[in-house]
Motif scaffolding. Structure first.
Motif, PDB file in Angstrom:
ATOM      1  N   PHE A 128       0.804  -1.213   0.000  1.00 45.19           N
ATOM      2  CA  PHE A 128       0.000   0.000   0.000  1.00 45.19           C
ATOM      3  C   PHE A 128       0.841   1.268   0.000  1.00 45.19           C
ATOM      4  O   PHE A 128       1.946   1.304   0.531  1.00 45.19           O
ATOM      5  CB  PHE A 128      -0.907   0.024   1.233  1.00 45.19           C
ATOM      6  N   VAL A 129       0.261   2.316  -0.614  1.00 47.63           N
ATOM      7  CA  VAL A 129       0.760   3.687  -0.467  1.00 47.63           C
ATOM      8  C   VAL A 129      -0.413   4.552  -0.033  1.00 47.63           C
ATOM      9  O   VAL A 129      -1.574   4.230  -0.303  1.00 47.63           O
ATOM     10  CB  VAL A 129       1.374   4.241  -1.771  1.00 47.63           C
ATOM     11  N   LEU A 130      -0.116   5.644   0.641  1.00 48.09           N
ATOM     12  CA  LEU A 130      -1.150   6.558   1.112  1.00 48.09           C
ATOM     13  C   LEU A 130      -1.265   7.756   0.172  1.00 48.09           C
ATOM     14  O   LEU A 130      -0.253   8.271  -0.309  1.00 48.09           O
ATOM     15  CB  LEU A 130      -0.828   7.062   2.516  1.00 48.09           C
ATOM     16  N   ASP A 131      -2.496   8.190  -0.042  1.00 48.81           N
ATOM     17  CA  ASP A 131      -2.682   9.439  -0.788  1.00 48.81           C
ATOM     18  C   ASP A 131      -3.954  10.138  -0.333  1.00 48.81           C
ATOM     19  O   ASP A 131      -4.851   9.523   0.241  1.00 48.81           O
ATOM     20  CB  ASP A 131      -2.692   9.195  -2.301  1.00 48.81           C
ATOM     21  N   SER A 132      -3.997  11.447  -0.596  1.00 48.66           N
ATOM     22  CA  SER A 132      -5.142  12.262  -0.190  1.00 48.66           C
ATOM     23  C   SER A 132      -6.115  12.513  -1.327  1.00 48.66           C
ATOM     24  O   SER A 132      -7.270  12.859  -1.079  1.00 48.66           O
ATOM     25  CB  SER A 132      -4.657  13.609   0.350  1.00 48.66           C
ATOM     26  N   ASP A 133      -5.651  12.414  -2.581  1.00 47.27           N
ATOM     27  CA  ASP A 133      -6.470  12.734  -3.749  1.00 47.27           C
ATOM     28  C   ASP A 133      -7.117  14.118  -3.613  1.00 47.27           C
ATOM     29  O   ASP A 133      -8.249  14.329  -4.040  1.00 47.27           O
ATOM     30  CB  ASP A 133      -7.538  11.660  -3.964  1.00 47.27           C
ATOM     31  N   ILE A 134      -6.409  15.073  -3.009  1.00 46.66           N
ATOM     32  CA  ILE A 134      -7.003  16.397  -2.835  1.00 46.66           C
ATOM     33  C   ILE A 134      -7.347  16.992  -4.188  1.00 46.66           C
ATOM     34  O   ILE A 134      -6.569  16.928  -5.139  1.00 46.66           O
ATOM     35  CB  ILE A 134      -6.089  17.351  -2.028  1.00 46.66           C
ATOM     36  N   SER A 135      -8.547  17.567  -4.260  1.00 50.76           N
ATOM     37  CA  SER A 135      -9.061  18.085  -5.526  1.00 50.76           C
ATOM     38  C   SER A 135     -10.090  19.151  -5.200  1.00 50.76           C
ATOM     39  O   SER A 135     -10.105  19.705  -4.105  1.00 50.76           O
ATOM     40  CB  SER A 135      -9.690  16.940  -6.332  1.00 50.76           C
ATOM     41  N   SER A 136     -11.001  19.407  -6.138  1.00 56.36           N
ATOM     42  CA  SER A 136     -12.082  20.346  -5.872  1.00 56.36           C
ATOM     43  C   SER A 136     -13.224  19.686  -5.109  1.00 56.36           C
ATOM     44  O   SER A 136     -14.139  20.372  -4.644  1.00 56.36           O
ATOM     45  CB  SER A 136     -12.612  20.926  -7.188  1.00 56.36           C
ATOM     46  N   SER A 137     -13.207  18.366  -4.968  1.00 56.32           N
ATOM     47  CA  SER A 137     -14.164  17.646  -4.124  1.00 56.32           C
ATOM     48  C   SER A 137     -13.758  17.797  -2.657  1.00 56.32           C
ATOM     49  O   SER A 137     -12.645  18.253  -2.364  1.00 56.32           O
ATOM     50  CB  SER A 137     -14.190  16.168  -4.506  1.00 56.32           C
ATOM     51  N   PRO A 138     -14.649  17.452  -1.719  1.00 55.44           N
ATOM     52  CA  PRO A 138     -14.257  17.492  -0.304  1.00 55.44           C
ATOM     53  C   PRO A 138     -12.941  16.757  -0.087  1.00 55.44           C
ATOM     54  O   PRO A 138     -12.804  15.595  -0.479  1.00 55.44           O
ATOM     55  CB  PRO A 138     -15.421  16.794   0.396  1.00 55.44           C
ATOM     56  N   SER A 139     -11.968  17.432   0.499  1.00 49.50           N
ATOM     57  CA  SER A 139     -10.606  16.905   0.585  1.00 49.50           C
ATOM     58  C   SER A 139      -9.935  17.382   1.859  1.00 49.50           C
ATOM     59  O   SER A 139     -10.340  18.382   2.454  1.00 49.50           O
ATOM     60  CB  SER A 139      -9.758  17.381  -0.614  1.00 49.50           C
ATOM     61  N   ASP A 140      -8.873  16.661   2.238  1.00 49.80           N
ATOM     62  CA  ASP A 140      -8.064  17.057   3.383  1.00 49.80           C
ATOM     63  C   ASP A 140      -6.597  16.950   2.983  1.00 49.80           C
ATOM     64  O   ASP A 140      -6.070  15.851   2.849  1.00 49.80           O
ATOM     65  CB  ASP A 140      -8.348  16.160   4.583  1.00 49.80           C
ATOM     66  N   PRO A 141      -5.904  18.075   2.791  1.00 47.65           N
ATOM     67  CA  PRO A 141      -4.498  18.016   2.382  1.00 47.65           C
ATOM     68  C   PRO A 141      -3.595  17.389   3.434  1.00 47.65           C
ATOM     69  O   PRO A 141      -2.451  17.036   3.126  1.00 47.65           O
ATOM     70  CB  PRO A 141      -4.125  19.478   2.134  1.00 47.65           C
ATOM     71  N   LEU A 142      -4.104  17.224   4.649  1.00 45.65           N
ATOM     72  CA  LEU A 142      -3.297  16.633   5.721  1.00 45.65           C
ATOM     73  C   LEU A 142      -3.698  15.191   6.023  1.00 45.65           C
ATOM     74  O   LEU A 142      -3.317  14.648   7.056  1.00 45.65           O
ATOM     75  CB  LEU A 142      -3.426  17.478   6.997  1.00 45.65           C
ATOM     76  N   SER A 143      -4.430  14.558   5.127  1.00 47.22           N
ATOM     77  CA  SER A 143      -4.916  13.216   5.439  1.00 47.22           C
ATOM     78  C   SER A 143      -3.795  12.184   5.553  1.00 47.22           C
ATOM     79  O   SER A 143      -3.900  11.241   6.339  1.00 47.22           O
ATOM     80  CB  SER A 143      -5.946  12.757   4.412  1.00 47.22           C
ATOM     81  N   VAL A 144      -2.706  12.361   4.795  1.00 47.18           N
ATOM     82  CA  VAL A 144      -1.592  11.413   4.927  1.00 47.18           C
ATOM     83  C   VAL A 144      -0.911  11.556   6.285  1.00 47.18           C
ATOM     84  O   VAL A 144      -0.771  10.557   7.018  1.00 47.18           O
ATOM     85  CB  VAL A 144      -0.603  11.556   3.756  1.00 47.18           C
ATOM     86  N   PRO A 145      -0.477  12.766   6.700  1.00 47.25           N
ATOM     87  CA  PRO A 145       0.107  12.862   8.044  1.00 47.25           C
ATOM     88  C   PRO A 145      -0.870  12.501   9.162  1.00 47.25           C
ATOM     89  O   PRO A 145      -0.456  11.937  10.192  1.00 47.25           O
ATOM     90  CB  PRO A 145       0.560  14.319   8.146  1.00 47.25           C
ATOM     91  N   LYS A 146      -2.144  12.767   8.988  1.00 44.99           N
ATOM     92  CA  LYS A 146      -3.121  12.371  10.009  1.00 44.99           C
ATOM     93  C   LYS A 146      -3.222  10.854  10.110  1.00 44.99           C
ATOM     94  O   LYS A 146      -3.354  10.309  11.211  1.00 44.99           O
ATOM     95  CB  LYS A 146      -4.491  12.976   9.685  1.00 44.99           C
ATOM     96  N   THR A 147      -3.159  10.162   8.982  1.00 42.71           N
ATOM     97  CA  THR A 147      -3.180   8.702   9.009  1.00 42.71           C
ATOM     98  C   THR A 147      -1.929   8.156   9.673  1.00 42.71           C
ATOM     99  O   THR A 147      -1.994   7.209  10.477  1.00 42.71           O
ATOM    100  CB  THR A 147      -3.316   8.133   7.582  1.00 42.71           C
ATOM    101  N   VAL A 148      -0.779   8.752   9.371  1.00 48.49           N
ATOM    102  CA  VAL A 148       0.467   8.346  10.031  1.00 48.49           C
ATOM    103  C   VAL A 148       0.355   8.539  11.539  1.00 48.49           C
ATOM    104  O   VAL A 148       0.761   7.678  12.330  1.00 48.49           O
ATOM    105  CB  VAL A 148       1.653   9.150   9.455  1.00 48.49           C
ATOM    106  N   HIS A 149      -0.221   9.657  11.953  1.00 52.39           N
ATOM    107  CA  HIS A 149      -0.415   9.921  13.386  1.00 52.39           C
ATOM    108  C   HIS A 149      -1.294   8.850  14.025  1.00 52.39           C
ATOM    109  O   HIS A 149      -0.979   8.322  15.107  1.00 52.39           O
ATOM    110  CB  HIS A 149      -1.043  11.300  13.562  1.00 52.39           C
TER     111      HIS A 149
END
Length: 251
Positions: free
Chosen positions: A204-225
Protein backbone atom coordinates in the motif's frame (compact mmCIF):
# COMPACT_ATOMS: atom_id res chain seq x y z
CA UNK A 1 6.15 11.39 3.74
CA UNK A 2 4.91 11.10 0.16
CA UNK A 3 1.34 11.84 -0.89
CA UNK A 4 1.04 9.49 -3.85
CA UNK A 5 -1.95 11.09 -5.61
CA UNK A 6 -3.09 14.72 -5.56
CA UNK A 7 -4.53 17.31 -7.95
CA UNK A 8 -2.44 20.37 -7.24
CA UNK A 9 -4.11 22.58 -9.84
CA UNK A 10 -7.32 22.69 -7.78
CA UNK A 11 -5.67 23.62 -4.47
CA UNK A 12 -4.81 26.86 -2.74
CA UNK A 13 -1.20 28.00 -2.40
CA UNK A 14 -1.43 27.65 1.38
CA UNK A 15 -2.25 23.93 1.19
CA UNK A 16 1.27 23.19 0.02
CA UNK A 17 2.78 25.00 3.01
CA UNK A 18 0.48 23.13 5.39
CA UNK A 19 1.44 19.81 3.83
CA UNK A 20 5.15 20.58 4.08
CA UNK A 21 4.84 21.77 7.69
CA UNK A 22 3.05 18.51 8.53
CA UNK A 23 5.93 16.48 7.09
CA UNK A 24 4.85 15.75 3.51
CA UNK A 25 8.04 16.19 1.49
CA UNK A 26 6.90 14.94 -1.94
CA UNK A 27 3.65 14.49 -3.82
CA UNK A 28 2.50 13.30 -7.24
CA UNK A 29 0.02 15.54 -9.04
CA UNK A 30 -2.10 13.66 -11.56
CA UNK A 31 -3.88 14.90 -14.65
CA UNK A 32 -7.66 14.68 -14.28
CA UNK A 33 -10.85 16.43 -15.40
CA UNK A 34 -10.94 19.98 -13.97
CA UNK A 35 -12.49 21.36 -17.17
CA UNK A 36 -14.61 20.12 -20.03
CA UNK A 37 -11.94 18.72 -22.34
CA UNK A 38 -13.64 19.86 -25.52
CA UNK A 39 -10.41 19.69 -27.51
CA UNK A 40 -6.90 18.37 -27.02
CA UNK A 41 -5.67 21.95 -26.57
CA UNK A 42 -7.62 22.23 -23.32
CA UNK A 43 -5.98 19.07 -22.02
CA UNK A 44 -2.52 20.30 -23.07
CA UNK A 45 -3.16 23.55 -21.20
CA UNK A 46 -4.08 21.47 -18.16
CA UNK A 47 -0.84 19.48 -18.46
CA UNK A 48 1.17 22.68 -18.80
CA UNK A 49 -0.51 24.18 -15.74
CA UNK A 50 0.63 21.22 -13.62
CA UNK A 51 4.13 21.10 -15.09
CA UNK A 52 4.94 24.81 -15.07
CA UNK A 53 2.72 26.47 -12.49
CA UNK A 54 1.87 23.98 -9.77
CA UNK A 55 5.36 22.54 -9.43
CA UNK A 56 6.62 26.07 -8.73
CA UNK A 57 3.82 26.86 -6.28
CA UNK A 58 4.60 23.68 -4.37
CA UNK A 59 8.38 24.24 -4.46
CA UNK A 60 7.97 27.74 -3.04
CA UNK A 61 6.45 26.10 0.02
CA UNK A 62 9.01 23.31 0.39
CA UNK A 63 7.00 20.56 -1.30
CA UNK A 64 8.62 18.63 -4.16
CA UNK A 65 5.95 17.96 -6.76
CA UNK A 66 6.20 15.20 -9.33
CA UNK A 67 3.68 14.76 -12.13
CA UNK A 68 1.59 12.08 -13.84
CA UNK A 69 0.14 12.89 -17.26
CA UNK A 70 -2.58 11.01 -19.10
CA UNK A 71 -6.17 11.02 -20.28
CA UNK A 72 -8.58 10.57 -17.38
CA UNK A 73 -11.74 8.66 -18.36
CA UNK A 74 -13.80 11.80 -17.73
CA UNK A 75 -11.54 13.97 -19.91
CA UNK A 76 -11.54 12.25 -23.29
CA UNK A 77 -11.63 14.90 -26.00
CA UNK A 78 -12.99 14.13 -29.48
CA UNK A 79 -9.44 14.47 -30.82
CA UNK A 80 -7.79 12.36 -28.08
CA UNK A 81 -5.49 10.79 -30.69
CA UNK A 82 -3.53 14.06 -30.70
CA UNK A 83 -2.89 13.65 -26.97
CA UNK A 84 -1.83 10.02 -27.34
CA UNK A 85 0.61 11.00 -30.07
CA UNK A 86 2.14 13.73 -27.89
CA UNK A 87 2.36 11.77 -24.65
CA UNK A 88 5.69 10.00 -25.35
CA UNK A 89 7.41 13.36 -25.77
CA UNK A 90 5.79 14.79 -22.64
CA UNK A 91 6.88 11.75 -20.63
CA UNK A 92 10.53 12.62 -21.27
CA UNK A 93 10.26 15.46 -18.75
CA UNK A 94 12.25 14.31 -15.70
CA UNK A 95 9.52 15.28 -13.24
CA UNK A 96 6.92 13.11 -15.01
CA UNK A 97 6.95 9.79 -13.16
CA UNK A 98 3.83 8.07 -14.51
CA UNK A 99 0.97 8.03 -16.99
CA UNK A 100 -2.09 8.99 -15.02
CA UNK A 101 -4.52 9.09 -13.82
CA UNK A 102 -6.11 6.76 -16.31
CA UNK A 103 -8.75 4.07 -16.12
CA UNK A 104 -12.50 3.58 -16.41
CA UNK A 105 -15.43 5.58 -15.05
CA UNK A 106 -18.40 3.90 -16.73
CA UNK A 107 -16.54 1.32 -18.84
CA UNK A 108 -17.87 2.73 -22.10
CA UNK A 109 -16.38 1.63 -25.40
CA UNK A 110 -14.52 4.93 -25.74
CA UNK A 111 -13.13 4.73 -22.20
CA UNK A 112 -11.90 1.18 -22.72
CA UNK A 113 -10.24 2.11 -26.01
CA UNK A 114 -8.38 5.10 -24.53
CA UNK A 115 -7.43 3.14 -21.39
CA UNK A 116 -6.07 0.23 -23.43
CA UNK A 117 -4.07 2.54 -25.69
CA UNK A 118 -2.44 4.19 -22.68
CA UNK A 119 -1.67 0.85 -21.05
CA UNK A 120 -0.03 -0.31 -24.27
CA UNK A 121 1.99 2.89 -24.41
CA UNK A 122 3.10 2.44 -20.81
CA UNK A 123 4.09 -1.15 -21.52
CA UNK A 124 6.07 -0.17 -24.60
CA UNK A 125 7.87 2.65 -22.77
CA UNK A 126 8.14 0.76 -19.46
CA UNK A 127 6.44 3.63 -17.64
CA UNK A 128 4.39 3.43 -14.45
CA UNK A 129 0.64 4.05 -14.53
CA UNK A 130 -1.74 5.42 -11.91
CA UNK A 131 -5.12 3.77 -12.40
CA UNK A 132 -8.43 5.29 -11.32
CA UNK A 133 -11.32 3.31 -9.83
CA UNK A 134 -14.69 5.08 -9.69
CA UNK A 135 -17.06 5.88 -6.83
CA UNK A 136 -20.16 4.59 -8.66
CA UNK A 137 -20.58 0.91 -9.57
CA UNK A 138 -17.06 0.56 -8.19
CA UNK A 139 -16.79 -3.20 -7.85
CA UNK A 140 -18.15 -4.14 -11.28
CA UNK A 141 -16.08 -1.54 -13.10
CA UNK A 142 -12.97 -2.47 -11.12
CA UNK A 143 -13.40 -6.05 -12.35
CA UNK A 144 -13.31 -4.78 -15.94
CA UNK A 145 -10.29 -2.62 -15.08
CA UNK A 146 -8.48 -5.60 -13.60
CA UNK A 147 -9.09 -7.71 -16.70
CA UNK A 148 -7.65 -4.98 -18.91
CA UNK A 149 -4.62 -4.54 -16.68
CA UNK A 150 -3.92 -8.26 -16.71
CA UNK A 151 -4.13 -8.34 -20.52
CA UNK A 152 -2.08 -5.26 -21.35
CA UNK A 153 0.64 -4.34 -18.85
CA UNK A 154 3.34 -5.71 -16.58
CA UNK A 155 1.88 -5.62 -13.05
CA UNK A 156 5.09 -4.12 -11.66
CA UNK A 157 4.21 -0.88 -13.51
CA UNK A 158 0.76 -0.42 -11.93
CA UNK A 159 -0.57 1.62 -9.03
CA UNK A 160 -4.31 0.98 -8.79
CA UNK A 161 -5.91 3.67 -6.69
CA UNK A 162 -8.86 4.52 -4.45
CA UNK A 163 -8.82 1.05 -2.89
CA UNK A 164 -11.48 0.56 -0.22
CA UNK A 165 -13.31 -2.29 1.51
CA UNK A 166 -15.58 -2.84 -1.49
CA UNK A 167 -12.74 -3.92 -3.79
CA UNK A 168 -9.70 -4.76 -1.65
CA UNK A 169 -10.39 -8.50 -1.94
CA UNK A 170 -10.15 -8.19 -5.74
CA UNK A 171 -6.65 -6.71 -5.68
CA UNK A 172 -4.88 -7.77 -2.51
CA UNK A 173 -3.28 -10.83 -4.10
CA UNK A 174 -2.00 -8.90 -7.13
CA UNK A 175 1.51 -7.57 -7.70
CA UNK A 176 0.22 -4.00 -8.10
CA UNK A 177 0.89 -1.12 -5.76
CA UNK A 178 -2.38 -0.32 -3.99
CA UNK A 179 -3.35 3.29 -3.30
CA UNK A 180 -5.32 4.03 -0.14
CA UNK A 181 -7.14 7.30 -0.74
CA UNK A 182 -7.85 8.87 2.64
CA UNK A 183 -10.43 11.48 1.76
CA UNK A 184 -13.85 12.60 3.00
CA UNK A 185 -16.54 10.53 1.24
CA UNK A 186 -13.96 7.84 0.33
CA UNK A 187 -12.05 6.57 3.37
CA UNK A 188 -11.49 7.89 6.90
CA UNK A 189 -8.16 7.69 8.69
CA UNK A 190 -9.64 5.09 11.06
CA UNK A 191 -10.75 2.88 8.17
CA UNK A 192 -7.31 3.20 6.58
CA UNK A 193 -5.66 2.11 9.83
CA UNK A 194 -8.03 -0.85 10.11
CA UNK A 195 -7.35 -1.95 6.52
CA UNK A 196 -3.59 -1.75 6.99
CA UNK A 197 -3.87 -3.72 10.22
CA UNK A 198 -5.79 -6.44 8.39
CA UNK A 199 -3.89 -6.61 5.09
CA UNK A 200 -0.40 -5.41 6.00
CA UNK A 201 1.79 -2.61 4.71
CA UNK A 202 3.85 -4.17 1.93
CA UNK A 203 1.62 -3.28 -1.03
CA UNK A 204 0.00 0.00 0.00
CA UNK A 205 0.76 3.69 -0.47
CA UNK A 206 -1.15 6.56 1.11
CA UNK A 207 -2.68 9.44 -0.79
CA UNK A 208 -5.14 12.26 -0.19
CA UNK A 209 -6.47 12.73 -3.75
CA UNK A 210 -7.00 16.40 -2.84
CA UNK A 211 -9.06 18.08 -5.53
CA UNK A 212 -12.08 20.35 -5.87
CA UNK A 213 -14.16 17.65 -4.12
CA UNK A 214 -14.26 17.49 -0.30
CA UNK A 215 -10.61 16.91 0.58
CA UNK A 216 -8.06 17.06 3.38
CA UNK A 217 -4.50 18.02 2.38
CA UNK A 218 -3.30 16.63 5.72
CA UNK A 219 -4.92 13.22 5.44
CA UNK A 220 -1.59 11.41 4.93
CA UNK A 221 0.11 12.86 8.04
CA UNK A 222 -3.12 12.37 10.01
CA UNK A 223 -3.18 8.70 9.01
CA UNK A 224 0.47 8.35 10.03
CA UNK A 225 -0.41 9.92 13.39
CA UNK A 226 -3.29 7.45 13.88
CA UNK A 227 -0.99 4.54 12.97
CA UNK A 228 1.48 5.67 15.63
CA UNK A 229 -1.28 5.99 18.22
CA UNK A 230 -2.46 2.49 17.32
CA UNK A 231 1.01 1.11 18.12
CA UNK A 232 2.22 0.08 14.69
CA UNK A 233 5.98 -0.06 14.32
CA UNK A 234 8.00 2.68 12.65
CA UNK A 235 9.22 0.39 9.87
CA UNK A 236 5.69 -0.39 8.69
CA UNK A 237 4.58 3.23 8.96
CA UNK A 238 7.62 4.38 6.98
CA UNK A 239 6.87 1.75 4.35
CA UNK A 240 3.30 2.87 3.68
CA UNK A 241 3.89 6.60 4.03
CA UNK A 242 7.17 6.88 2.13
CA UNK A 243 9.24 3.88 1.07
CA UNK A 244 6.71 2.03 -1.10
CA UNK A 245 5.96 5.13 -3.16
CA UNK A 246 9.61 6.17 -3.28
CA UNK A 247 10.62 2.76 -4.59
CA UNK A 248 7.78 2.55 -7.13
CA UNK A 249 8.42 6.00 -8.61
CA UNK A 250 12.17 6.14 -8.09
CA UNK A 251 11.93 9.42 -6.17
Amino acid sequence: MIDAHIHADTRAYEDFENMAVAGVEKAISCAHDPLQMSTSDVLFDHFNRILENDTKRAANNGLKLYVALGIHPRSISPDFEVVLDKLPELLKNKIVVAIGEIGLEKASKSEKNVFKRQLELAQDLKRNVIVHTPRTNKRDITKVTIAMLEENIDPSLVQIDHIDNSIVDLVIDSEWVLGLTVQPQKMTTDKAVTMLGEYGFDKFVLDSDISSSPSDPLSVPKTVHKLKLAGFNERDIEMVSNKNAADFYGI
